[in-house]
Structures are given as C-alpha cells and as structure tokens.
Design an enzyme around this catalytic site. Sequence first.
Site, PDB file in Angstrom:
ATOM      1  N   ASN A 199     -10.668  38.782  -0.252  1.00  0.00           N
ATOM      2  CA  ASN A 199     -12.006  39.093  -1.327  1.00  0.00           C
ATOM      3  C   ASN A 199     -12.487  37.637  -1.528  1.00  0.00           C
ATOM      4  O   ASN A 199     -11.753  36.520  -1.324  1.00  0.00           O
ATOM      5  CB  ASN A 199     -11.016  39.607  -2.577  1.00  0.00           C
ATOM      6  N   CYS A 246     -10.714  47.227   3.393  1.00  0.00           N
ATOM      7  CA  CYS A 246      -9.911  47.244   1.953  1.00  0.00           C
ATOM      8  C   CYS A 246      -8.675  48.384   1.854  1.00  0.00           C
ATOM      9  O   CYS A 246      -9.247  49.400   2.532  1.00  0.00           O
ATOM     10  CB  CYS A 246     -10.994  47.349   0.676  1.00  0.00           C
ATOM     11  N   HIS A 247      -7.837  48.121   1.171  1.00  0.00           N
ATOM     12  CA  HIS A 247      -6.870  49.290   0.907  1.00  0.00           C
ATOM     13  C   HIS A 247      -7.168  50.503   0.121  1.00  0.00           C
ATOM     14  O   HIS A 247      -6.771  51.428   0.287  1.00  0.00           O
ATOM     15  CB  HIS A 247      -5.588  48.698   0.156  1.00  0.00           C
ATOM     16  N   HIS A 251     -14.798  47.973  -3.590  1.00  0.00           N
ATOM     17  CA  HIS A 251     -14.088  48.127  -5.145  1.00  0.00           C
ATOM     18  C   HIS A 251     -14.953  48.987  -5.966  1.00  0.00           C
ATOM     19  O   HIS A 251     -14.612  49.223  -7.125  1.00  0.00           O
ATOM     20  CB  HIS A 251     -13.894  46.668  -5.503  1.00  0.00           C
TER      21      HIS A 251
END
Length: 439
Positions: A151, A172-173, A204
């Site tokens: 990030n 991204c998770h 996000h």
Amino acid sequence: MIKIAFLGAGSTVFARNVLGDCMSSETLRGCEISLYDIDAQRLKESYKILSAVNNAKGNHSKIEWFAGLDNLEKALEGSAFVVNAVQVGGYDPATIADFEIPKKYGLRQTIGDTLGIGGIMRALRTIPVMQKFAHAIEKVCPDAWFLNYTNPMSILTGFLQRYTGVKTIGLCHSVQVCSEHLLEFLDMKDKLEGRKELIAGINHMGWLLEIRDRHGIDLYPEIKRRAREKNASSKHHDMVRYDYIDKLGYYCTESSEHNAEYNPFYIKSKYPQLINDFNIPLDEYPRRCIEQINGWKNEYENLCKSDILTHNRTREYASYIMESVVTGRPFKIGGNVINKGCIENLPAEACVEVPCLVDGSGIRGCYAGRLPVQLAAMNMTHINVHLITIEAALTKKREHIYHAAMLDPHTSCELSIDDIRKMTDELIDAHREWLPEYT
C-alpha cells in the site's frame, strides 16, 4: 523450473502464507524461491521458516536469500513472478512521523497507509524503491508478472502500470472476503453458498454492487434492514461501512477503521462524539505495529520449534494467479488495473479494482459498466489524490504534494490550507532520507 522472487521477504508471516501456498500447489511444485530484503536478520528468519515449510512439503523447492540493493538483480534474475510486500521506512521512524506530525495540527488518523497525508507520504517514499525494482525487472526478467501487495495500492500500482514496462497487477485481501464477512456478521451464513456478486470501484473502496443468493434473489434489501438494526442496537467493529449501506446504498470492500479516514464524515474535531458513536479506533495502525514488533520474538520462537512447519493453502490470490498463467486454466480475481473503460464513469488513467480474468495470456481487467453516481463521486475523491501524488513523484514538485493533501477529503475537512502546507513541509523534512529531491 519456475522461479518466484519475493521482495520484502522480511515480512515473514505474509511471505510464509504466499510462498507456502506456492509450495502447496502441484503446478508450482519444485519452484525456485528467491527471498529479498534490505534487513538481513529478518531475511534469515524468513529463510528458516520457509525452509521448514519446504521440508513439510517434501523439500522440492530450492530457496535462496539475497540482502541489500547490490543483490537485487541476482534475486530477480530469471523470475517468472515477482511478489512485492515492501514497507519503506518501517514503523520507526516513517510511520511514527506519518501519525505524530499531523496530530500536532489536529489531524487524527486510523491506518494512514492508503489515503490521507499518511498514504501520500508512504507513496512518495515507496515509489523510488518501486522504480528501482522496475528497472531491475526490465533488465533481468522482463517477462515476469509483478504482483503488488504494498500500500497505497492504487497509487503504487497505478504508477507502475502507467510509467514502467513491467507487467503489474495490484492485489488486496479485502475483495475475496468482503461479502462473506458481511453475511456472516449479519447472521446470513445460509446465503453464502452459491451466492453471486459483483464488486467494482477502487482499492479499499470497491463497491459490492450486486449480491444475490443461489436462486438469484437480491440479498440487499435484507442486508440493509439488518445492518441498520445492528448499528442502532450495539457498538461493533463495522459501523462505518454499515452507515455506508444506509446512506450510500452499498457496502464496500475494506474495513471500517480504514474507511473512517477516507471521507469527511466521521473523524471531525468539531463533532468528537462521532468517534465514539461509530467506534472508530484512532491511531490503530501504530498500535498494531507495536503489538507486532513486541510479539514477533515469541511468534518466531514458536514457529522455529521444529524443522518441519505445516502449511494449509490460504485464499491469497498470488499462487492461484501463477497456476493460471502457467497452465492456461482461467481464474477470476478482483485486481487493480488501469481503468481504460472498465468503469465507464471513472477516468481512463485511474487505477481501479475490478473483476479480472487470468489465463495463459496474462491478466486482463473486465468491463464493469457504470457505478451509481454517488459511488463514483466517492471514488473520485480518492482518485484525485492518487493522480496528483503520482504527478508529484514524477515531477518532484513540492507544490503537488500540497495539492494532493489539500484535495484529500479528511485533511481538507479538518485543516486550513496554510496548516496543510506547514504540516506537509514538516513531513517532507522528517522524510528527507527518502525524499531528498523535493525542494
């Protein structure tokens, strides 16, 4: 033999998960693994842990480690895949400065790694390192896929995709667990199996645009009802995103502690009661860093108790992407790509998070259509900052750092332009080691 390089391999637990997944794959069995970091001690620890995982998997993989910038090309040479998880500057001094200096001006943060002044500074000190990585990849393994986990995802991935020749995907998770966690916490586990969903937006702040059960029934009406009741009845960890559902009509991918600082709505010095009302954990990331640093010694000692360490494959995308590229078997992910029309009402040059198809020809973003206008507008408040921060990194103009901070929704809500500029100057001075060119 397939070679996988891992940059930032001193991040031992994450390296174990991703590379343990690779060692668990029949397709990737026997892969050559190259560990790289500037911290030789953490690198040795990762090597020991991953060797124990390799022993448990039959000792089929060859694992080597390389420390320091002088060994970067050696670490990368011949790689088919490069996984990136570096954190430039670490907790001390970089992250401490990212939080403590803004706090002097009355600007509070929760995570500070994606947007806001913390995300801007993290991006600016990381991009030069990513440029070094890109130059080395272009030289010694130009066909490699670069899997970026670092990030701020949108800024770093967008920079690499627009301004280098490296084949890059941002991962991204939060995408693969978004709807699962939502349904579980709302006591709707019976709707998990066979559900169909569409997520698109930015990292996000990807939006759960559609969610239907196995019979095609829209789950959003019931989700909205339960989320509203949950927020009204008790404090919990996800109140900001449930308020998104109520006020914006949709749920988003990343946690409430992240999203609390991504807008001008919840962290407001004029309305301090909102912090309590929405259960917002200020200074959460520094707190996590301290816990991880203090807990790592015991964790490492526990992991090292045996020369054999079992590993069950996780849901991280990396190993599945590698399998798909190697075998040609299609695989769908949520990935970060340059928009170019994937989302009609966001800029073409923005880095967006959309469904992506992976196969033997690589990774391609898929068309997701138009976002509801309020969601596109929310995303644009981030994209503005992303694009200007990239411009600052390209031009080395301090003015563009000011501009990025001025257009951040949380920062501009709390501070005057003069204070934003003073705070930014102080942060640049504190980051002089990584930002020597901004005069």
